[in-house]
Motif scaffolding. Sequence first.
Motif: not given
Length: 555
Positions: A407-409, A412, A478, A487, A492, A535, A542
């Motif tokens: 998961d890149p974030w 959240l 998400k 973000l 990115w 992103y 993402l």
Amino acid sequence: MYRSAASAYLVITLGSIILSLVIGTATPAWLVTMWYPPGEIVGKSPLVPVLGGLLLLGLVNSWMLWQVLRGPAPAAVPMRRAATWLRLLLYADVMWLLIPSFLPDLVETVIGLALWVPALVLLTVVLTGSGRPFRLVLLLLGLVEPARSLVSDLVDDSKPQLFVSPAYWATVMAAGVATFVVMVMLLLAQRRDGRWSRVTLLIGLGTFASAFLVELVDSLTRGSTIESIAEAMDVLYIVWLARTAHELNREPRRKAALRVPAAVAAVPAVLLLMVVGPEGRPHLTYTWQSDELMECWAPSEPPRVADTPAHERDRAYMCSVSKPSRHVSDQELLGRGRDACTRFAAGEPVNARPALLALLCPEVIGRKYPDLLLSSAQIGQRQTEKEKIEREQLKREARKEDALCRDPWPALRTRSQATASYYDWDSQPYAIYDAEGDTEEDYAAIWDAGSVDTLATSGQLALIFTPSQDWATCVTAKALRSAPPLLRRRGWDQVVEADIVSESGHLVMQALSASKVRFPDLARRGPGRYRLRLYTRPGVDLILIYPAGRAALSG
């Protein structure tokens, strides 16, 4: 008058033959004698033999016209009404057989039966000297061939399936035997009646010899010009009908027993022996040669030996290797194939395909190519098992790729999120769409727009175009109830946003991975407009989806 007409036709025939010799083409003579335009094969045939055959046909046609145009003989006794109608129908049938017709086959069959069947019924009424059982059997057998012809034309679309049916061939053979028996019974009835001359009866017998002659020429010159000319000479049946009608006015009387000259009686037997051939070169009961278009239709691939009954393998081989443009006998085709089997067993090189030879010698071919002995069902089962193994392998590899994705974030968090790997081998985008909506127009609108960016949306459809690469892209989606915090763009390559609509309240992500990772419903607030923020950088996408509202991108 009939002599003048026959003589005029003969003169016209001679003139057309001379004209054809002068201009170097058989077309004029062909039109005069055959009564229909010549085909391409006529122009490829030698001119002199063709004109010789047409000259002979012209002589035959002149004699036929002389017989047909004589009309009825003077009445010796008052005719019954049935005999009058019979004579009219016989002459009408003769005219119908003489006039070239270009009507559909079914229409021609119906007209022909409308003329012959009533004539057959009246014949059984008019003929004398034969008992009622004899005439009843004659009528019943005479209706077999008309019924078969009518049914055959009515089921014309099903003929390719009928050709391979044993019942179809049994019916054809039975109808042929019935036709033969009916003609014999008619000649016997005419002899017992006494109205018809010996010449008429001999011409009736000659119809059998004529049919054998046509079959002989057909077997020797299949598909040639001479075959067409020989078939056109088969006019004895027409002459017999005309003479039967011509002499119907005579008074019935018992005649002496019919005595056929020995030479005439020997002709059918000799022709039959010539057609059948000597015992050392028999004709097969099956063949790849047929007048029917679909009789021996060979598929692009030869039939598998396990799918073909043993008694049909020789014919299946002949159908697969035959060339309609070149005449080769059944025996020669089989001889070549069996010789190839012998050389193959001895380890010598052969040009024939093993799949074809397997039809003749499966035990020989199976030693080196065992797969050729498998049935289509076994091949299909093998292919199914192979595809299953490949799918399982793809799933295992996909699960490994999914396990490498992160998961890149992670800060959240939401209950409605998932991560999966996606391969973009064919530069195809992956999609987010309304599960119950019709997105065909939206799909067309995106592609018709011309230049397509990383994220393209229209109505209830969103397409994400990731760069084509040789590694998997980790896609994280998400679904949020409200706009997320911003973000930073750092790290990115692109950050883009667009709206997407969900009329049903169910936004779904297409299956990305072979492991079948399931993404949750991405429409957290039900039906309405949603904002989609993407992103992206090499190997990572993402996607954030939330109800549309004020949202801005920051640097």
